[in-house]
Structures are given as C-alpha cells and as structure tokens.
Scaffold this motif. Structure first.
Motif, PDB file in Angstrom:
ATOM      1  N   SER A 111      18.819   3.439   4.643  1.00 60.63           N
ATOM      2  CA  SER A 111      17.742   4.313   4.176  1.00 60.63           C
ATOM      3  C   SER A 111      17.620   5.551   5.056  1.00 60.63           C
ATOM      4  CB  SER A 111      16.423   3.561   4.094  1.00 60.63           C
ATOM      5  OG  SER A 111      16.233   2.791   5.221  1.00 60.63           O
ATOM      6  N   THR A 112      18.102   5.465   6.295  1.00 60.21           N
ATOM      7  CA  THR A 112      18.148   6.682   7.114  1.00 60.21           C
ATOM      8  C   THR A 112      19.062   7.714   6.466  1.00 60.21           C
ATOM      9  OG1 THR A 112      17.971   5.271   9.039  1.00 60.21           O
ATOM     10  CG2 THR A 112      18.540   7.545   9.436  1.00 60.21           C
ATOM     11  N   LEU A 113      20.205   7.226   5.980  1.00 65.56           N
ATOM     12  CA  LEU A 113      21.143   8.145   5.332  1.00 65.56           C
ATOM     13  C   LEU A 113      20.556   8.687   4.026  1.00 65.56           C
ATOM     14  CD1 LEU A 113      24.508   6.270   5.875  1.00 65.56           C
ATOM     15  CD2 LEU A 113      23.695   8.293   7.031  1.00 65.56           C
ATOM     16  N   ALA A 114      19.840   7.791   3.298  1.00 63.58           N
ATOM     17  CA  ALA A 114      19.275   8.223   2.014  1.00 63.58           C
ATOM     18  C   ALA A 114      18.207   9.289   2.230  1.00 63.58           C
ATOM     19  CB  ALA A 114      18.700   7.030   1.266  1.00 63.58           C
ATOM     20  N   GLU A 115      17.507   9.181   3.374  1.00 62.83           N
ATOM     21  CA  GLU A 115      16.470  10.166   3.684  1.00 62.83           C
ATOM     22  C   GLU A 115      17.064  11.575   3.774  1.00 62.83           C
ATOM     23  OE1 GLU A 115      13.682   9.687   7.293  1.00 62.83           O
ATOM     24  OE2 GLU A 115      13.153   8.234   5.761  1.00 62.83           O
ATOM     25  N   ALA A 144       0.833  -1.205   0.000  1.00 66.95           N
ATOM     26  CA  ALA A 144       0.000   0.000   0.000  1.00 66.95           C
ATOM     27  C   ALA A 144       0.866   1.252   0.000  1.00 66.95           C
ATOM     28  CB  ALA A 144      -0.923  -0.010   1.213  1.00 66.95           C
ATOM     29  N   ALA A 145       1.949   1.197   0.791  1.00 69.58           N
ATOM     30  CA  ALA A 145       2.832   2.358   0.887  1.00 69.58           C
ATOM     31  C   ALA A 145       3.600   2.595  -0.399  1.00 69.58           C
ATOM     32  CB  ALA A 145       3.813   2.170   2.046  1.00 69.58           C
ATOM     33  N   ALA A 146       3.734   1.543  -1.217  1.00 69.84           N
ATOM     34  CA  ALA A 146       4.438   1.723  -2.490  1.00 69.84           C
ATOM     35  C   ALA A 146       3.516   2.309  -3.554  1.00 69.84           C
ATOM     36  CB  ALA A 146       5.012   0.392  -2.966  1.00 69.84           C
ATOM     37  N   ILE A 147       2.225   1.953  -3.499  1.00 66.26           N
ATOM     38  CA  ILE A 147       1.259   2.488  -4.470  1.00 66.26           C
ATOM     39  C   ILE A 147       0.953   3.953  -4.170  1.00 66.26           C
ATOM     40  CG2 ILE A 147      -1.208   2.470  -4.981  1.00 66.26           C
ATOM     41  CD1 ILE A 147      -1.166  -0.202  -5.704  1.00 66.26           C
ATOM     42  N   PHE A 148       0.884   4.252  -2.880  1.00 69.05           N
ATOM     43  CA  PHE A 148       0.479   5.581  -2.415  1.00 69.05           C
ATOM     44  C   PHE A 148       1.200   6.741  -3.116  1.00 69.05           C
ATOM     45  CE2 PHE A 148       0.488   9.024   0.705  1.00 69.05           C
ATOM     46  CZ  PHE A 148      -0.859   9.118   0.978  1.00 69.05           C
ATOM     47  N   PRO A 149       2.554   6.717  -3.182  1.00 65.01           N
ATOM     48  CA  PRO A 149       3.238   7.865  -3.800  1.00 65.01           C
ATOM     49  C   PRO A 149       2.862   8.063  -5.261  1.00 65.01           C
ATOM     50  CG  PRO A 149       4.798   6.487  -2.639  1.00 65.01           C
ATOM     51  CD  PRO A 149       3.523   5.732  -2.674  1.00 65.01           C
ATOM     52  N   LEU A 150       2.541   6.971  -5.964  1.00 60.90           N
ATOM     53  CA  LEU A 150       2.230   7.098  -7.389  1.00 60.90           C
ATOM     54  C   LEU A 150       0.944   7.899  -7.602  1.00 60.90           C
ATOM     55  CD1 LEU A 150       3.201   3.591  -8.766  1.00 60.90           C
ATOM     56  CD2 LEU A 150       4.428   5.723  -8.992  1.00 60.90           C
ATOM     57  N   LEU A 182       4.411  11.916   1.650  1.00 58.09           N
ATOM     58  CA  LEU A 182       4.690  10.805   0.742  1.00 58.09           C
ATOM     59  C   LEU A 182       5.958  10.042   1.139  1.00 58.09           C
ATOM     60  CD1 LEU A 182       4.210  11.879  -2.825  1.00 58.09           C
ATOM     61  CD2 LEU A 182       6.273  10.724  -2.270  1.00 58.09           C
ATOM     62  N   PHE A 183       6.997  10.790   1.485  1.00 59.41           N
ATOM     63  CA  PHE A 183       8.223  10.094   1.865  1.00 59.41           C
ATOM     64  C   PHE A 183       8.089   9.455   3.244  1.00 59.41           C
ATOM     65  CE2 PHE A 183      10.090  12.652  -1.554  1.00 59.41           C
ATOM     66  CZ  PHE A 183      10.696  11.622  -2.234  1.00 59.41           C
ATOM     67  N   TYR A 184       7.243  10.033   4.084  1.00 63.02           N
ATOM     68  CA  TYR A 184       7.014   9.396   5.380  1.00 63.02           C
ATOM     69  C   TYR A 184       6.211   8.117   5.215  1.00 63.02           C
ATOM     70  CZ  TYR A 184       9.137  12.674   8.514  1.00 63.02           C
ATOM     71  OH  TYR A 184      10.069  13.396   9.191  1.00 63.02           O
ATOM     72  N   ILE A 185       5.250   8.144   4.274  1.00 57.51           N
ATOM     73  CA  ILE A 185       4.474   6.931   4.023  1.00 57.51           C
ATOM     74  C   ILE A 185       5.382   5.819   3.516  1.00 57.51           C
ATOM     75  CG2 ILE A 185       2.714   5.917   2.534  1.00 57.51           C
ATOM     76  CD1 ILE A 185       1.387   7.473   4.594  1.00 57.51           C
ATOM     77  N   MET A 186       6.319   6.195   2.647  1.00 55.16           N
ATOM     78  CA  MET A 186       7.279   5.199   2.188  1.00 55.16           C
ATOM     79  C   MET A 186       8.089   4.671   3.373  1.00 55.16           C
ATOM     80  SD  MET A 186       8.417   7.019  -1.290  1.00 55.16           S
ATOM     81  CE  MET A 186       9.124   5.879  -2.418  1.00 55.16           C
ATOM     82  N   GLY A 187       8.367   5.548   4.326  1.00 59.32           N
ATOM     83  CA  GLY A 187       9.054   5.136   5.558  1.00 59.32           C
ATOM     84  C   GLY A 187       8.235   4.130   6.330  1.00 59.32           C
ATOM     85  N   ILE A 188       6.905   4.348   6.377  1.00 62.90           N
ATOM     86  CA  ILE A 188       6.032   3.411   7.089  1.00 62.90           C
ATOM     87  C   ILE A 188       6.081   2.038   6.424  1.00 62.90           C
ATOM     88  CG2 ILE A 188       3.614   2.814   7.483  1.00 62.90           C
ATOM     89  CD1 ILE A 188       3.077   5.611   8.243  1.00 62.90           C
ATOM     90  N   GLY A 189       6.061   2.051   5.075  1.00 65.50           N
ATOM     91  CA  GLY A 189       6.159   0.793   4.347  1.00 65.50           C
ATOM     92  C   GLY A 189       7.418   0.042   4.730  1.00 65.50           C
ATOM     93  N   ILE A 233      17.205  12.866   0.351  1.00 64.82           N
ATOM     94  CA  ILE A 233      15.873  13.174  -0.178  1.00 64.82           C
ATOM     95  C   ILE A 233      15.366  14.492   0.382  1.00 64.82           C
ATOM     96  CG2 ILE A 233      13.456  12.471  -0.100  1.00 64.82           C
ATOM     97  CD1 ILE A 233      14.460   9.593  -0.283  1.00 64.82           C
ATOM     98  N   PHE A 234      15.539  14.669   1.680  1.00 63.82           N
ATOM     99  CA  PHE A 234      15.005  15.900   2.262  1.00 63.82           C
ATOM    100  C   PHE A 234      15.841  17.116   1.879  1.00 63.82           C
ATOM    101  CE2 PHE A 234      12.212  13.071   4.319  1.00 63.82           C
ATOM    102  CZ  PHE A 234      11.079  13.815   4.511  1.00 63.82           C
ATOM    103  N   ALA A 235      17.126  16.890   1.594  1.00 61.57           N
ATOM    104  CA  ALA A 235      17.916  17.997   1.050  1.00 61.57           C
ATOM    105  C   ALA A 235      17.365  18.400  -0.320  1.00 61.57           C
ATOM    106  CB  ALA A 235      19.386  17.600   0.944  1.00 61.57           C
ATOM    107  N   ILE A 236      16.943  17.396  -1.108  1.00 65.97           N
ATOM    108  CA  ILE A 236      16.339  17.697  -2.414  1.00 65.97           C
ATOM    109  C   ILE A 236      15.060  18.511  -2.216  1.00 65.97           C
ATOM    110  CG2 ILE A 236      15.156  16.681  -4.397  1.00 65.97           C
ATOM    111  CD1 ILE A 236      17.101  14.371  -4.281  1.00 65.97           C
ATOM    112  N   LEU A 237      14.251  18.118  -1.214  1.00 66.67           N
ATOM    113  CA  LEU A 237      13.005  18.846  -0.969  1.00 66.67           C
ATOM    114  C   LEU A 237      13.286  20.285  -0.554  1.00 66.67           C
ATOM    115  CD1 LEU A 237      10.650  16.275   0.752  1.00 66.67           C
ATOM    116  CD2 LEU A 237      10.976  16.806  -1.652  1.00 66.67           C
ATOM    117  N   ILE A 238      14.338  20.470   0.262  1.00 69.51           N
ATOM    118  CA  ILE A 238      14.703  21.829   0.661  1.00 69.51           C
ATOM    119  C   ILE A 238      15.066  22.645  -0.571  1.00 69.51           C
ATOM    120  CG2 ILE A 238      16.438  23.216   1.859  1.00 69.51           C
ATOM    121  CD1 ILE A 238      16.646  20.980   3.913  1.00 69.51           C
ATOM    122  N   LEU A 239      15.853  22.024  -1.455  1.00 65.01           N
ATOM    123  CA  LEU A 239      16.259  22.719  -2.679  1.00 65.01           C
ATOM    124  C   LEU A 239      15.038  23.088  -3.517  1.00 65.01           C
ATOM    125  CD1 LEU A 239      18.483  23.605  -4.662  1.00 65.01           C
ATOM    126  CD2 LEU A 239      18.315  21.360  -5.686  1.00 65.01           C
TER     127      LEU A 239
END
Lengths: 305, 217
Positions: free
Chosen positions: A131-135, A70-76, A97-104, A138-144
């Motif tokens: 994936s903690t490091l990858a986050e 479910a968490a994988a379909i959600f972002p799409l 969306l990225f938090y939901i992926m975290g829940i998955g 991702i959040f740096a991208i969101l800041i940008l």
C-alpha cells in the motif's frame, strides 16, 4: 438533505456489490453461486455472535477493527455521489481522506502485530509494503487532478461545472487515470491478481491473514469496512467514466448504482480469468499504475494544457 | 465530446508502457497487436486528411491486416515453435525499464516543446507519442536478450516512425507509398526472424542472442 440521503443509500448498498463479484466468479466456474445478498447474511450472522480475545492481546487488538471501520466510512462522507454535493467538503480534503485511510490501515496492522502470530506479522509487512507503493499512484493522481482543476477537494472534482470526466477537455488523460485507479483498487482491496481473498493458506495471504484472530462483531466491522473501501474506489472510477451533472435526480442515482455494478463485474471477470501474481511481481504491477498516472502528469506539462 | 485522436494516442502510450513491463512473450505479442491496430487507425482521425479515396481505404485495410493479423500471427508461431514463455534475466530489469519509459516520455515532451515545429492543428501529442514509441522500441531492443523481444522492439520502432510521418505530413499519398514499402520490409524481416529463431533454437537449445557471441567449434 440530498447529500445525506445519497450517503445513507450508498452505505446500505455497499455490501450488496461483493455478492456480484461472487456471482460472476460462480458464473465463470459454471456454478450457481451464493445468493446475491450473501454479504448481508454474513454480517448479520457475525453481529449476533460474541467476540473471543486471546489473553496475550491488549487493548490495541480491540481498537483495530473499530478504527479501521471508522476510517473506511470517513471517505464516503466526502464523496459527491451521482451529482449531489458531498456532505462535508473543504479545500484539501482529498489529502486528509487518504491519510485517514492510512490510519485505518495502520490500526489494522497494529492489531495484527498485537496478536504476536508470525503469520500476521508477515501479512502486515506485505500489506504495508504494497500500500506504500499504491499511495505513490494515488498521490500522482491527486497531482494530476490539481493540475487539471486547481483544486484539492473531491467535491470540486465531481460536482459543479468543471467536473473531471472522460468526456471533458483532457479526457484522454483520464483514460490513463481510470486504468491506474483500477489497478490501485485491486491492490488496496486485496483482490486478485495482487492478493486472493479466497485463499486458504496463511503463507500466501496478504490482507486476510491480518484478520484471522478477529471474530464476531469485530470481524463484521472489518468486513463492512472492506466493503466501504471497495465501494469508495469503485465510485471514484464511475465518476470519472460517466459525468453525473447536477441537479441530483433519482434517475441519476439509479444509473450510478447500475454503473457501479459494472466495476464489480470487471473485478469478478479479472478474478476468474487471471491467476494471482508471484509476490515479487506485485511491486511491478503497482509501479506500472504509478507510471501510467505519471505519464498523464507529464503530458499535462507539455502538450495538453 | 471525447477527442478520439487523443484517446488513441494515450492508449498507444499505455501499450508502450505495458510492453516495457511485460514479462511474458505471449502478453507482449498481444500488446503489439493492440499497438499495431491503434497506430494504423491514427490517420483516419487526422483533421486535414481526406480519407475516402479508394486507394487510401485499401491502404488502411492493408495496414490493419499486416500490423494487426499477419505480423502477430508470425510472432505467435515463432513463440509457440520455440516454446519459450518469458524473458528471464533481461539486461535491464523490469522496474528499471518502466522508469526508463517515464524518462523517455519526459524527454519526448521536452523535445516536442523545444523543437517548435510548425505542426498542423492538434498534432503535438502525435509527435510526443511517436518519439516515445520510437525510443522505447530502441530501449526494448537494447535491454532484452531474446531475439523475439528484440524484433518486437524493432516493430515498435517502426510504429514510432510511422507516427512521426503522420505528424509531419500534410499530403498523404507519397508518405503512404514509402510507408508501404517499409511495411513490406518489416514483414519480410519478421519472417526471416522466425526462420533464424528456429535455427538458433536448433543450435543452442535456446534463443538467447548472447549465446551467438561465443564462437567455437
């Protein structure tokens, strides 16, 4: 209507692309390789089977695959494919969306721990660490992106007038983002050089080891979820590279699906020409992706406003 | 429309970051090839430079050949010859190096903003990029033990200096004559390094420069 249609198309097409990776790898190895539709066959086969549950596992174990799927379909649902508006959209949806992926991921990990297999615990620890490091990246991208558009919604990034693309005003920064996002894609989807999806030793696995005890439809859900996740990241990269301007057209959609194949070919080429990293080099790899995006963020502060 | 100059500069920053994080010497040499070629392409995309004189074309070609082929070939030979593959136990670790790279960039942006130089149109990013490349080159020279990585740091330093020259000048001929002299110096330096490296390797069975500090009969 169009958003719904493009979403359905994407959901249907997602299992096709991992077949492309296999084809590319087979090409490099000088083999014929499995048929392009191999993943559809695999899913069909798995769905026809029954599931086996260990007596020592609890309801958490059965919950894992369902929630992660479910968490994988959600972002799409939030993704504006090829210039169409996204199905659902509100201010701040990227964060959700990225938090939901975290829940998955959390439920995959919990299901893995529930089996009480020492291998799965090890894989879970690695998965969570990386994936903690990858986050971070991702959040740096969101800041940008927030600095560039002043918005926190996928729909605003890729649909409408001020879309973020390579050809835009600060397109130079997007080069860094694309490279970083590709590194995150490799990490999050457990591809070589971070993890080897084809490895056969539990000790060396990261993602694969966590799903060893799942079988039948459960495994099919997990696999399908993994395809959707990969599809999401690949689509993200394609939207950055090529500006799909509205209005939506069949031609755009076709172009989108062809370009998507390029990302998967790139993944396949990397898997063919690179060995996977030693475990202790993986954090450096992910940290590099974070540093790249952070470079871009710093540049927006001073020069490229 | 994609701004090619900015894309090249951002790619140079990318190579700087990758060079700070790369453990293998071969990868480092390849990154330097990319950086050298990118840096020597910069003047072609500067707005106020007229480029199509005969002298300048020869100069650009020579730049690309020296930075993209000649120096890397020498480095490649040196790496092959002493058969070392990676830098083990650097003075500053790789994670710390990447973070240092971020700090350097931050400082460079701050510097470029507060210097308030009257630069020609659209050259602020060159200045940032140049200072970052220079400082990272310095950092690489300080933070690594192997002689060959230190030389690569020196090359990065030179690339940075060249970029600064590009950012500041309006008329290009004088700059390029000076720059050409520096480039030749650099070439000789890399050659000499190759010979010295060979000798260090003979004497110590390793090219670790810290060994040179221990003098005894």
């Amino acid at each position: 209507m169009i958003s719904f249609l493009s979403l359905v198309l994407a959901l249907l097409a997602a299992p096709l692309y991992p077949g492309i990776i296999l084809k590319v790898k087979a090409f490099f190895a000088g083999k014929k390789g499995p048929p392009l539709l191999i993943k559809y066959y695999t899913l069909l086969k798995l769905l026809q089977k029954g599931s086996v549950y260990s007596t020592s596992s609890s309801f958490v174990f059965t919950l894992g695959p369902v929630v992660s799927f479910a968490a994988a379909i959600f972002p799409l649902c939030f993704f504006p494919f090829a210039g169409s508006a996204s199905l659902v959209s509100f201010y701040g949806d990227v964060v959700l969306l990225f938090y939901i992926m975290g829940i998955g991921r959390f439920f995959t990990v919990v299901a893995a721990l529930d089996t009480a297999s020492p291998f799965e615990g090890m894989g879970a620890a690695r998965e969570v660490f990386f994936s903690t490091l990858a986050e971070l990246a991702i959040f740096a991208i969101l800041i940008l992106f927030y600095r560039l558009t002043g918005s926190l919604s996928l729909n605003d990034y890729f649909h409408g007038e001020n879309i973020i693309t390579l050809a835009g005003v600060s397109g130079a920064l997007i080069v860094l983002v694309i490279v970083a996002l590709f590194m995150v894609l490799l990490t999050e989807n457990s591809r070589v050089p971070v993890d080897d999806p084809a490895t056969h030793l539990e000790l060396t696995m990261i993602h694969e080891v966590m799903i060893l005890d799942h079988s039948g439809p459960d495994l099919a859900l997990i696999e399908l979820g993994a395809f959707y996740k990969l599809f999401f990241y690949a689509a993200f990269i394609i939207q950055l590279i090529f500006p799909f301007t509205a209005p939506f057209s069949i031609l755009n959609m076709l172009l989108f699906f062809i370009l998507m194949a390029l990302v998967y070919v790139a993944v396949g080429v990397i898997e063919s020409i690179m060995a996977r990293f030693k475990m202790d080099l993986v954090p450096k790899f992910i940290l590099t992706s974070f540093a790249l995006v952070f470079f871009a963020v710093i540049l927006t502060m001073g020069v490229l406003q | 429309m994609i701004n090619i100059l900015e894309v090249i500069l951002v790619l140079i920053l990318l190579t700087v970051l990758l060079s700070l994080g790369s453990t293998r010497l071969m990868a480092l040499v390849r990154i330097m090839v990319l950086q050298g070629v990118l840096v020597s392409l910069i003047p072609l995309f500067l707005k106020s430079h007229e480029i199509l004189t005969f002298g300048s074309v020869v100069f650009y070609l020579a730049m690309v050949i020296i930075k993209g082929i000649l120096i890397p070939a020498l480095l490649y030979r040196a790496v092959k010859h002493v058969s070392i593959q990676r830098e083990i136990e650097p003075f500053v670790g790789y994670h710390a190096s990447i973070v240092a790279g971020l700090a350097v960039l931050l400082a460079a942006v701050f510097m470029a903003n507060s210097l308030k130089l009257t630069l020609p149109e659209g050259r602020e990013l060159i200045l940032v990029c140049a200072v970052t490349t220079m400082a990272s080159g310095f950092f690489l020279m300080l933070a690594r033990k192997k002689a060959i990585t230190q030389v690569i740091g020196y090359l990065m330093l030179e690339n940075g200096i060249y970029l600064i020259g590009n950012a500041l000048t309006q008329h290009h001929h004088n700059l390029y004559i000076v720059e050409f002299g520096v480039l030749l110096d650099l070439l000789v330096a890399v050659m000499v390094m190759g010979i010295i490296l060979n000798n260090i390797n003979h004497a110590f069975d390793d090219v670790d420069t810290t060994l040179l500090g221990q003098l005894k009969d």
